[in-house]
Design an enzyme around this catalytic site. Structure first.
Site, PDB file in Angstrom:
ATOM      1  N   CYS A   1     -10.445  37.326   6.765  1.00 60.91           N
ATOM      2  CA  CYS A   1      -9.715  37.547   5.518  1.00 60.91           C
ATOM      3  C   CYS A   1      -9.598  36.229   4.758  1.00 60.91           C
ATOM      4  O   CYS A   1      -9.569  35.152   5.345  1.00 60.91           O
ATOM      5  CB  CYS A   1      -8.327  38.110   5.826  1.00 60.91           C
ATOM      6  SG  CYS A   1      -7.350  38.496   4.343  1.00 60.91           S
TER       7      CYS A   1
ATOM      8  N   ASP B   1      -7.059  35.131   3.380  1.00 57.57           N
ATOM      9  CA  ASP B   1      -5.675  34.648   3.497  1.00 57.57           C
ATOM     10  C   ASP B   1      -5.645  33.178   3.915  1.00 57.57           C
ATOM     11  O   ASP B   1      -6.283  32.783   4.894  1.00 57.57           O
ATOM     12  CB  ASP B   1      -4.923  35.505   4.521  1.00 57.57           C
ATOM     13  CG  ASP B   1      -3.416  35.313   4.446  1.00 57.57           C
ATOM     14  OD1 ASP B   1      -2.953  34.172   4.653  1.00 57.57           O
ATOM     15  OD2 ASP B   1      -2.691  36.293   4.216  1.00 57.57           O
TER      16      ASP B   1
ATOM     17  N   ARG C   1      -3.506  31.534   5.380  1.00 61.15           N
ATOM     18  CA  ARG C   1      -2.834  31.261   6.662  1.00 61.15           C
ATOM     19  C   ARG C   1      -3.749  31.478   7.867  1.00 61.15           C
ATOM     20  O   ARG C   1      -3.314  31.309   9.018  1.00 61.15           O
ATOM     21  CB  ARG C   1      -1.595  32.160   6.804  1.00 61.15           C
ATOM     22  CG  ARG C   1      -0.559  31.964   5.713  1.00 61.15           C
ATOM     23  CD  ARG C   1       0.454  33.091   5.716  1.00 61.15           C
ATOM     24  NE  ARG C   1      -0.160  34.371   5.354  1.00 61.15           N
ATOM     25  CZ  ARG C   1       0.493  35.538   5.362  1.00 61.15           C
ATOM     26  NH1 ARG C   1       1.774  35.556   5.715  1.00 61.15           N
ATOM     27  NH2 ARG C   1      -0.121  36.648   5.013  1.00 61.15           N
TER      28      ARG C   1
ATOM     29  N   HIS D   1      -5.861  40.185  10.546  1.00 65.76           N
ATOM     30  CA  HIS D   1      -4.586  39.564  10.932  1.00 65.76           C
ATOM     31  C   HIS D   1      -3.422  40.480  10.570  1.00 65.76           C
ATOM     32  O   HIS D   1      -3.442  41.150   9.529  1.00 65.76           O
ATOM     33  CB  HIS D   1      -4.415  38.186  10.269  1.00 65.76           C
ATOM     34  CG  HIS D   1      -4.286  38.236   8.765  1.00 65.76           C
ATOM     35  ND1 HIS D   1      -3.065  38.192   8.128  1.00 65.76           N
ATOM     36  CD2 HIS D   1      -5.216  38.326   7.789  1.00 65.76           C
ATOM     37  CE1 HIS D   1      -3.254  38.242   6.824  1.00 65.76           C
ATOM     38  NE2 HIS D   1      -4.553  38.330   6.593  1.00 65.76           N
TER      39      HIS D   1
ATOM     40  N   CYS E   1      -1.532  41.478   6.870  1.00 70.85           N
ATOM     41  CA  CYS E   1      -2.577  41.323   5.847  1.00 70.85           C
ATOM     42  C   CYS E   1      -2.138  41.958   4.524  1.00 70.85           C
ATOM     43  O   CYS E   1      -1.811  43.149   4.466  1.00 70.85           O
ATOM     44  CB  CYS E   1      -3.865  41.961   6.331  1.00 70.85           C
ATOM     45  SG  CYS E   1      -5.221  41.894   5.130  1.00 70.85           S
TER      46      CYS E   1
END
Length: 219
Positions: free
Chosen positions: A52, A54, A56, A108, A111
């Site tokens: 992803c 993302d 993080r 994750h 998400c």
């Protein structure tokens, strides 16, 4: 002519990036003096990470790998969409040129893309992308509706989405052709937990696709 000092010209937010880069280079040269010379000569990663976007979920860091060990593709909600030329190009290069040994779809918990797909709101152009996640809900609707707890349902959809994307991988012509290799790449579905940093193996059984070989199989 002296080289331009990027830290003097950049926006304060970008100064942090350039300064961080300089510190990283200094630390890398100190701990591994030959690192940049080796990196400049080519790459031979063992892994392809499909994750992803993302911020993080940094691929190398969560896997404990060094630069050069992992080829990476990222998009919203770690999707494997058969019309996504970007992903297919990365996949083909990783499999046919780099000869990666392992391909990991890494989702994750928490998400945002998956959360948006669950909601009944419109988000604009990304809604077309999120339809692919809604298709996962449709495929697993009976299981999904049996989970009453909203958070557990959310977490399970993250897992189901990873499983379906690994299956999507196995249906691509790139992977089907690679299965003829003496040592074909192995496919894996993982989920990263933001709360503790642990990667969880979903043990996706890609051989499940064999029962649909009369539809997806290629000669």
């Amino acid at each position: 002519m002296a080289p331009i000092d990027q830290t003097q010209m950049a926006h304060p937010d970008m100064q942090r990036i350039f300064e961080g880069n300089r510190k990283w280079v200094e630390q890398k040269n100190e701990s591994d003096p030959g690192f940049f010379e080796r990196s400049s000569k080519g790459q031979a990663p063992k892994y392809l990470f499909i994750g992803c976007s993302d911020s993080r979920v940094p691929a190398n860091e969560i896997a404990g790998t060094e630069p050069g060990e992992m080829f990476v593709h990222r998009n919203i909600a770690n999707m494997v969409v058969h019309t996504d030329v970007n992903l297919l190009s990365v996949l083909q290069y990783a499999v046919e040129v780099l000869k990666v040994k392992h391909i990991m779809v890494v989702g994750h918990y928490g998400c945002g893309g998956v959360a948006a797909a669950i909601s009944d709101k419109q988000f604009g152009m990304i809604d077309n992308w999120l339809t692919n996640i809604k298709d996962v809900i449709r495929l697993h609707e009976s299981e999904f509706n049996m989970i009453n707890d909203e958070q557990k349902r959310f977490r399970r959809l993250v897992e189901l989405n990873v499983i379906e994307q690994v299956i999507n991988l196995s249906k691509t012509s790139i992977i089907q052709n690679a299965m003829r290799y003496e040592e074909p790449p192995q496919l894996h579905g993982l989920v990263y937990d933001l709360h503790d940093g642990i990667l969880h193996n979903l043990n996706v059984q890609t051989n499940l696709i064999k029962r649909f070989e009369h539809i997806y199989g290629m000669q």
